[in-house]
Design a protein around this motif. Structure first.
Motif, PDB file in Angstrom:
ATOM      1  N   ARG A   1      -5.531   8.615   3.399  1.00 11.03           N
ATOM      2  CA  ARG A   1      -4.127   8.770   2.370  1.00 11.03           C
ATOM      3  C   ARG A   1      -4.343   8.938   0.700  1.00 11.03           C
ATOM      4  O   ARG A   1      -3.107   9.306   0.127  1.00 11.03           O
ATOM      5  CB  ARG A   1      -3.779   7.327   2.426  1.00 11.03           C
ATOM      6  N   LEU A   2      -5.419   8.836   0.205  1.00  6.82           N
ATOM      7  CA  LEU A   2      -5.708   9.462  -0.878  1.00  6.82           C
ATOM      8  C   LEU A   2      -5.825  11.371  -0.943  1.00  6.82           C
ATOM      9  O   LEU A   2      -5.451  11.348  -2.542  1.00  6.82           O
ATOM     10  CB  LEU A   2      -7.601   9.141  -1.576  1.00  6.82           C
ATOM     11  N   LEU A   3      -6.029  11.572   0.147  1.00 12.48           N
ATOM     12  CA  LEU A   3      -6.484  13.031  -0.210  1.00 12.48           C
ATOM     13  C   LEU A   3      -4.472  13.296  -0.032  1.00 12.48           C
ATOM     14  O   LEU A   3      -4.223  14.298  -0.872  1.00 12.48           O
ATOM     15  CB  LEU A   3      -7.008  13.562   0.629  1.00 12.48           C
TER      16      LEU A   3
ATOM     17  N   ALA B   1       1.255  -0.877   0.086  1.00 14.00           N
ATOM     18  CA  ALA B   1      -0.056   0.336   0.185  1.00 14.00           C
ATOM     19  C   ALA B   1       0.796   0.984  -0.254  1.00 14.00           C
ATOM     20  O   ALA B   1       0.831   2.340  -0.662  1.00 14.00           O
ATOM     21  CB  ALA B   1      -0.417  -0.330   1.300  1.00 14.00           C
ATOM     22  N   GLY B   2       1.906   1.069   0.782  1.00 14.82           N
ATOM     23  CA  GLY B   2       2.704   2.709   0.597  1.00 14.82           C
ATOM     24  C   GLY B   2       3.690   2.935  -0.336  1.00 14.82           C
ATOM     25  O   GLY B   2       3.462   3.992  -0.797  1.00 14.82           O
ATOM     26  N   GLU B   3       3.705   1.840  -0.801  1.00 15.31           N
ATOM     27  CA  GLU B   3       4.565   2.331  -2.579  1.00 15.31           C
ATOM     28  C   GLU B   3       3.575   3.139  -3.361  1.00 15.31           C
ATOM     29  O   GLU B   3       3.716   2.996  -4.174  1.00 15.31           O
ATOM     30  CB  GLU B   3       5.139   1.262  -2.803  1.00 15.31           C
ATOM     31  N   MET B   4       2.336   2.523  -3.076  1.00 12.64           N
ATOM     32  CA  MET B   4       1.108   2.368  -4.119  1.00 12.64           C
ATOM     33  C   MET B   4       0.908   3.668  -4.320  1.00 12.64           C
ATOM     34  O   MET B   4       0.872   4.665  -4.790  1.00 12.64           O
ATOM     35  CB  MET B   4       0.067   1.570  -4.025  1.00 12.64           C
ATOM     36  N   PHE B   5       0.870   4.800  -2.200  1.00 14.17           N
ATOM     37  CA  PHE B   5       0.535   5.692  -1.923  1.00 14.17           C
ATOM     38  C   PHE B   5       0.922   6.559  -2.732  1.00 14.17           C
ATOM     39  O   PHE B   5       0.896   7.751  -3.386  1.00 14.17           O
ATOM     40  CB  PHE B   5      -0.594   6.317  -1.270  1.00 14.17           C
ATOM     41  N   ALA B   6       2.684   6.179  -2.913  1.00 14.25           N
ATOM     42  CA  ALA B   6       3.308   7.157  -2.872  1.00 14.25           C
ATOM     43  C   ALA B   6       4.024   7.352  -4.478  1.00 14.25           C
ATOM     44  O   ALA B   6       4.233   8.178  -5.118  1.00 14.25           O
ATOM     45  CB  ALA B   6       4.974   6.809  -2.592  1.00 14.25           C
TER      46      ALA B   6
END
Length: 240
Positions: A98-100, A62-67
């Motif tokens: 996290r999206l925002l 998840a962290g890499e996707m949001f980054a």
């Protein structure tokens, strides 16, 4: 007008021959190319981003996707919607935050996890939680996976779509819907309809999908895969 309002407005009042076409950048460089080509908004593909980061589809942390989404959104001025798969097990409030933080104005959320369809009522509750946490700050695209992981019954798609729309989803995305059933889906689904276009010529064009009933058209990881194929061809020509 805020970016999310701008994004919402792009879905309104479209003629059948003019669906909203949202190409999928997998990194910041691709996003800038697509913005410069004139597209008014972009929609990241989780599979394309995964490939760019060296992961199989569905395996990106998840962290890499949001980054990755944040780098894409930061690189362009147009609105960016993010494919965040099934939500990575995050509670609605954290998912929205996290999206925002990443700069996204919208999201795709799938109603399957690990290749298995979720209970539609439970998923509708999840979508309602996302809508409550986001208020009007996110455009929620509810992906329906009946044609991928279910029995392919269009009536099942319509039933799920009704639940998701009632929960606050702005748009419904019956991924891999056969063109022949799109008119039935269009007649049974309220509001904007997202359809997938293929780049290999095996299927209707974006304009043809619009004529069938699509409000907007996306391409999944098609652009990233096409770019990778072009790079393979160039690379092969560099070898002695």
């Amino acid at each position: 007008m805020s970016k999310v309002d701008e994004f919402r407005a792009l879905h309104r009042g479209r003629s059948p021959s003019d669906p909203l076409v949202l190409p999928g950048p997998w990194d910041a460089a691709a996003a800038r190319v697509l913005e410069s080509a004139g597209f008014p908004a972009l929609a990241t593909p989780s599979a394309g981003v995964a490939a760019s980061l060296g992961y199989e589809d569905g395996a990106t942390p998840a962290g890499e996707m949001f980054a990755a989404v944040a780098r894409i959104a930061r690189a362009v001025d147009v609105p960016v919607s993010a494919d965040v798969e099934a939500g990575y097990g995050l509670a609605p409030k954290e998912l929205v935050e996290r999206l925002l933080e990443a700069g996204a104005v919208g999201c795709n959320l799938e109603d399957s996890d690990g290749g298995v369809l979720k209970d539609p009522h439970e998923h509708a509750d999840f979508l309602a939680g996302v809508r409550a946490a986001a208020a009007d700050a996110l455009f929620v695209n509810a992906r329906v996976d009946v044609f991928v992981h279910g029995d392919g019954d269009p009536e099942r798609v319509i039933e799920r779509a009704a639940l998701y729309r009632a929960a606050g989803a702005d748009c419904v995305y019956p991924i891999l819907a056969p063109p022949a059933v799109v008119p039935l889906l269009r007649s049974g689904i309220e509001g904007p309809l997202n359809l997938l276009a293929r780049l290999d010529g095996d299927g209707p064009s974006p304009a043809a999908l619009g004529e069938l009933g699509a409000t907007r058209v996306t391409f999944g990881p098609g652009l990233q895969r096409r770019a990778a194929a072009a790079l393979r061809e160039i690379a092969a020509g560099l070898l002695p």
